[in-house]
Design an enzyme around this catalytic site. Structure first.
Site, PDB file in Angstrom:
ATOM      1  N   ARG A 101      19.275  51.223 146.100  1.00  0.00           N
ATOM      2  CA  ARG A 101      18.239  52.189 145.847  1.00  0.00           C
ATOM      3  C   ARG A 101      17.481  52.548 147.095  1.00  0.00           C
ATOM      4  NH1 ARG A 101      13.634  52.387 141.365  1.00  0.00           N
ATOM      5  NH2 ARG A 101      15.383  53.015 140.051  1.00  0.00           N
ATOM      6  N   HIS A 128      19.793  60.414 140.347  1.00  0.00           N
ATOM      7  CA  HIS A 128      19.667  58.954 139.799  1.00  0.00           C
ATOM      8  C   HIS A 128      20.858  59.178 138.609  1.00  0.00           C
ATOM      9  CE1 HIS A 128      18.075  55.278 138.477  1.00  0.00           C
ATOM     10  NE2 HIS A 128      17.145  55.749 137.983  1.00  0.00           N
ATOM     11  N   GLN A 131      20.835  56.752 135.720  1.00  0.00           N
ATOM     12  CA  GLN A 131      19.747  56.981 134.595  1.00  0.00           C
ATOM     13  C   GLN A 131      20.519  58.194 133.666  1.00  0.00           C
ATOM     14  OE1 GLN A 131      16.297  55.891 134.245  1.00  0.00           O
ATOM     15  NE2 GLN A 131      16.833  56.967 132.078  1.00  0.00           N
ATOM     16  N   ASP A 229       9.527  63.456 133.522  1.00  0.00           N
ATOM     17  CA  ASP A 229       9.679  62.615 134.693  1.00  0.00           C
ATOM     18  C   ASP A 229       8.154  62.478 135.166  1.00  0.00           C
ATOM     19  OD1 ASP A 229      10.462  60.683 136.407  1.00  0.00           O
ATOM     20  OD2 ASP A 229      11.364  61.739 137.579  1.00  0.00           O
ATOM     21  N   CYS A 269      12.495  59.009 131.718  1.00  0.00           N
ATOM     22  CA  CYS A 269      13.512  57.962 132.281  1.00  0.00           C
ATOM     23  C   CYS A 269      12.498  56.715 132.726  1.00  0.00           C
ATOM     24  CB  CYS A 269      14.045  58.408 133.874  1.00  0.00           C
ATOM     25  SG  CYS A 269      12.623  58.978 134.614  1.00  0.00           S
ATOM     26  N   ARG A 297      20.421  51.331 129.789  1.00  0.00           N
ATOM     27  CA  ARG A 297      20.572  51.298 131.240  1.00  0.00           C
ATOM     28  C   ARG A 297      21.478  49.828 131.176  1.00  0.00           C
ATOM     29  NH1 ARG A 297      17.305  53.259 134.967  1.00  0.00           N
ATOM     30  NH2 ARG A 297      18.809  52.529 136.353  1.00  0.00           N
TER      31      ARG A 297
HETATM   32  N1   CP Z   1      13.991  54.501 135.299  1.00  0.00           N
HETATM   33  C1   CP Z   1      14.097  53.711 136.361  1.00  0.00           C
HETATM   34  O1   CP Z   1      15.149  53.967 137.145  1.00  0.00           O
HETATM   35  O2   CP Z   1      13.087  52.761 136.199  1.00  0.00           O
HETATM   36  P1   CP Z   1      12.866  51.880 137.482  1.00  0.00           P
HETATM   37  O3   CP Z   1      12.165  52.731 138.535  1.00  0.00           O
HETATM   38  O4   CP Z   1      11.836  50.770 136.809  1.00  0.00           O
HETATM   39  O5   CP Z   1      14.064  51.045 138.135  1.00  0.00           O
HETATM   40  N1  NVA Z   2      11.329  60.699 139.675  1.00  0.00           N
HETATM   41  C1  NVA Z   2      11.274  59.088 139.685  1.00  0.00           C
HETATM   42  C2  NVA Z   2      12.410  58.682 138.833  1.00  0.00           C
HETATM   43  C3  NVA Z   2      11.867  57.068 138.805  1.00  0.00           C
HETATM   44  C4  NVA Z   2      13.055  56.573 137.965  1.00  0.00           C
HETATM   45  C5  NVA Z   2      11.034  58.844 141.278  1.00  0.00           C
HETATM   46  O1  NVA Z   2      11.921  58.964 142.124  1.00  0.00           O
HETATM   47  O2  NVA Z   2      10.053  57.836 141.443  1.00  0.00           O
END
Ligand code: CP
Ligand code: NVA
Length: 313
Positions: A101, A128, A131, A229, A269, A297
């Site tokens: 990540r 992502h 997701q 989101d 998400c 997930r």
């Molecule tokens: N939706 C998602 O990726 O959640 P987290 O940021 O908690 O991993």
């Molecule tokens: N767009 C959000 C998604 C979180 C799962 C972010 O990048 O923070």
């Protein structure tokens, strides 16, 4: 050996296989152990916070017979200047795969190019994909009626509200084109999809299936699913005040849900900020499938990992 950096790294047959495998993993959880990652160790290199992604991957790797190592970027030598290239080469000597990540999507590509193990995108500023696959699976559970999960998505319309230039919007633009869905995006002027995602759709050989609207009601009309989101993604905290003001007209509330099909689903998400991008009323409504999304997930990522492990043999 395959990587999973973007929604289109699996072709449509592999998407079909992944969704079916996720369905099997979900049905068999706790009864039939899987050995897809037996004896393997997978790293999890995280530059950003996470609840769902971290926990679902750690549990998922364990349930596939493997061992997951969580590596916060502050605890590894990257934080003191070691290069991604050297880190990739070194970690490839120990691990069977890595889940990352990060901010800049290019970091994932560099790791994949310099290392020699499968790399999974656990969210970048650009995409992502884990997701999206879980979202698609969650909708298909509702729509397939026991038939093909993938086919149940085809021809459906999803409306995406709010930050239409973020990683989730990008992922869904690419995902909709891949899965055979239409997507109408609704956001303010200045939040139109970027050239990078338009180029990627074209480079993937897919027909774009998105439209952009500045009128949220227009975007939601006839939608089978409404998605939103957060308005302030990780890394955008400096723009918080401005974004909360600019994006306010794109809040998903009960009045807006009425413009979609009567049986339309609501997806997010997560994490959600009730009162900002969505009201608590919509979160709590029968249309909302957000916690199924979160659960899935686990099942879907297990399927993605099993697909990657198979291709790495
Ligand atoms: N939706 C998602 O990726 O959640 P987290 O940021 O908690 O991993
Ligand atoms: N767009 C959000 C998604 C979180 C799962 C972010 O990048 O923070």
């Amino acid at each position: 050996m395959k990587h999973f950096l973007k929604t289109t790294d699996f072709n449509i047959q592999e998407v079909d296989e992944t969704l079916s495998l996720a369905q099997k993993f979900k049905a068999e959880r706790g009864t039939v152990p899987s050995s897809a990652l037996n004896g393997q160790s997978w790293g999890m290199l995280f530059f950003k916070s996470s609840t769902r992604t971290r926990v679902s991957f750690e549990v998922g790797v364990h349930e596939l017979g493997g061992n997951a190592l969580y590596l916060n970027k502050n605890d590894v030598q990257i934080s003191r200047g070691e290069t991604i290239a050297d880190t990739a080469k070194v970690l490839s000597r120990y691990l069977h795969g890595i889940i990352i990540r990060c901010y800049d999507h290019a970091l994932l590509e560099e790791f994949a190019a310099e290392g020699s193990i499968p790399v999974v995108n656990a969210l970048s500023d650009f995409l992502h994909p884990c997701q999206i696959y879980s979202d698609a699976f969650t909708m298909a559970e509702r729509w397939s009626g026991g038939g093909s999960l993938l086919e149940s998505l085809q021809g459906k319309k999803i409306a995406f509200l709010g930050d239409t230039a973020c990683n989730m919007a990008n992922s869904w633009m690419l995902g909709a084109a891949l899965f055979g869905m239409d997507i109408s995006l609704a956001g303010p002027a200045g939040f139109e999809p970027g050239q990078d995602i338009k180029d990627l759709i074209q480079a993937s050989g897919l027909t774009p299936s998105w439209t952009f609207h500045t009128d949220p009601t227009e975007a939601v009309e006839g939608a089978d699913a409404v998605y939103t989101d957060v308005w302030v993604s990780m890394g955008m905290e400096d723009e918080k005040e401005e974004r909360l003001n600019t994006l306010q007209p794109f809040q998903v509330n009960s009045a807006l849900m009425l413009a979609a099909k009567a049986e339309a689903l609501f997806l997010h998400c997560l994490p959600a900020h009730a009162g900002e991008e969505v009201t608590q009323e919509v979160i709590d409504s029968p249309a909302s499938i957000i916690f199924d999304q979160a659960e899935n997930r686990l099942h879907v990522q297990k399927a993605i990992l099993a697909m990657l492990a198979k291709s790495a043999i």
